[in-house]
Enzyme design. Structure first.
Site: not given
Ligand code: NAI
Ligand code: OAA
Length: 330
Positions: A151, A179
């Site tokens: 953010d 967030h």
């Molecule tokens: N805090 C923030 O600003 C942001 C948060 N996110 C969040 O981050 C998370 C991940 O996003 P992506 O990488 O795009 O998703 P993705 O689906 O590409 O990757 C997630 C990974 O987590 C793994 N996974 C699932 N269950 C698991 C477990 N029990 N133990 C270990 N690994 C496990 C999956 O196998 C996968 O490789 C989502 O919840 C998303 O909303 C995304 C963008 C920004």
């Molecule tokens: O938008 C989403 O779901 C992933 C996220 O948290 C971000 O990009 O800020």
């Protein structure tokens, strides 16, 4: 010696985040854990001629224990991302259990590590991790962080024409609250050096910071949410925590923390009425050394944004706490 661990290392965020950590001279050891593909990701990254010694683990053969043992910093991007039409809260059903179980692992195998939660909904997953740590008797609020750096990164980028920085990351633009959507509150009036946003551009800019995530979800059209910018932001925050742990002074980053457990946080908690809140935090050798209150003197517009944020945050936090205290039937 710094050992970093990525839980969810094979995912869209996990892979580029692991790449940045592997390339960082600040990391001596890097362990990757995921339910799939970590041997491949670790083998690939292991050919990079940087300092960090890298290992990859799957759940079999005590993989989580092996990954976490000796960890100094654990970053969690495990869990499902959004598709168009979903809110971050829609991810709770699946990601709450994932974060709870990984937090149990951290409590058992790396109770002193800094834990950085990326998995959404951050407003709920951080309280979940806190409750798990409390139940295990290892909760140190100075060591648990919700990563809200994206953010801040977005605010820096979207206001560049006003802040005037050639390198937008050199601007300091605090973003507070939580967030997700309206819980994200950019405090442009507290930017330093200060700048003016024309009145007719203000609402659109606030909206873009609050809903920047949706912009990416829409553009990816079903293929997930922000991964590369998140890896950048997650690495930036992890790097800040590591540098501060090594004694570097004056490092301040907004992050979502349990306010009553951080020096200076009680006052912010009283002012907002919530216990978890993202605010600029001074980092130090033990993690969150001081929560900095920048809420005094905000504009009337920002006051309204803060009210809406707090209203949303309360429910999100409560939902996370309840999930651990009164688990839903299986
Ligand atoms: N805090 C923030 O600003 C942001 C948060 N996110 C969040 O981050 C998370 C991940 O996003 P992506 O990488 O795009 O998703 P993705 O689906 O590409 O990757 C997630 C990974 O987590 C793994 N996974 C699932 N269950 C698991 C477990 N029990 N133990 C270990 N690994 C496990 C999956 O196998 C996968 O490789 C989502 O919840 C998303 O909303 C995304 C963008 C920004
Ligand atoms: O938008 C989403 O779901 C992933 C996220 O948290 C971000 O990009 O800020």
């Amino acid at each position: 010696m710094v050992k970093a661990v990525v839980l969810g290392a094979s995912g869209g965020i996990g892979q580029p985040l692991s790449l940045l950590l592997k390339a960082s001279p600040l990391v001596d050891e890097l362990a990757l854990y995921d339910v799939v593909n970590t041997p491949g990701v670790a083998a690939d990254l292991s050919h990079i001629s940087s300092v960090a010694k890298i290992t990859g683990f799957l759940p079999a053969d005590d993989g989580l224990k092996k990954a976490l043992t000796g960890a100094d910093i654990v970053v969690i991007p495990a869990g499902i991302p959004r598709k168009p039409g979903m809110t971050r809260d829609d991810l709770f059903k699946i990601n709450a259990g994932i974060v709870r179980d990984l937090a149990k692992g951290i409590a058992e195998f790396a109770p002193k590590a800094f834990t950085l939660v990326i998995s959404n909904p951050v407003n709920s997953t951080v309280p979940i991790a806190a409750e798990v740590f409390k139940a295990a008797g290892v909760f140190d609020p100075k060591r648990l962080f919700g990563v809200t750096t994206l953010d801040v990164v977005r605010a820096e980028t979207f206001t560049q024409e006003f802040s005037g920085h050639k390198d937008p990351s050199q601007a300091t633009i605090p973003v507070v609250g939580g967030h997700s959507g309206e819980t994200i509150v950019p405090l442009f009036s507290k930017a330093s050096p200060s700048f003016q946003i024309p009145a007719d551009r203000y609402d659109a800019l606030v909206n873009r910071v609050q809903f920047g995530g949706d912009e990416v979800v829409k553009a990816k059209d079903g293929a997930g949410s922000a991964t590369l910018s998140m890896a950048y932001a997650g690495f930036r925050f992890a790097e800040a925590v590591i540098k501060a742990s090594k004694g570097e002074k004056g490092i301040i980053e907004p992050t979502f923390v349990f306010l009553p457990g951080v020096a200076g946080g009680e006052e912010i908690s009283k002012a907002t009425g919530v216990e978890f809140f993202s605010t600029p935090v001074e980092l130090g050798p033990h993690g969150a050394e001081k929560a900095i209150n920048i809420l005094d003197g905000v504009t009337e517009q920002e006051k309204k944004l803060l009210e809406a944020a707090v209203a949303g945050l309360k429910g999100n936090i409560e939902k996370g706490v309840e999930f651990v205290k009164n688990p839903p039937p299986k």
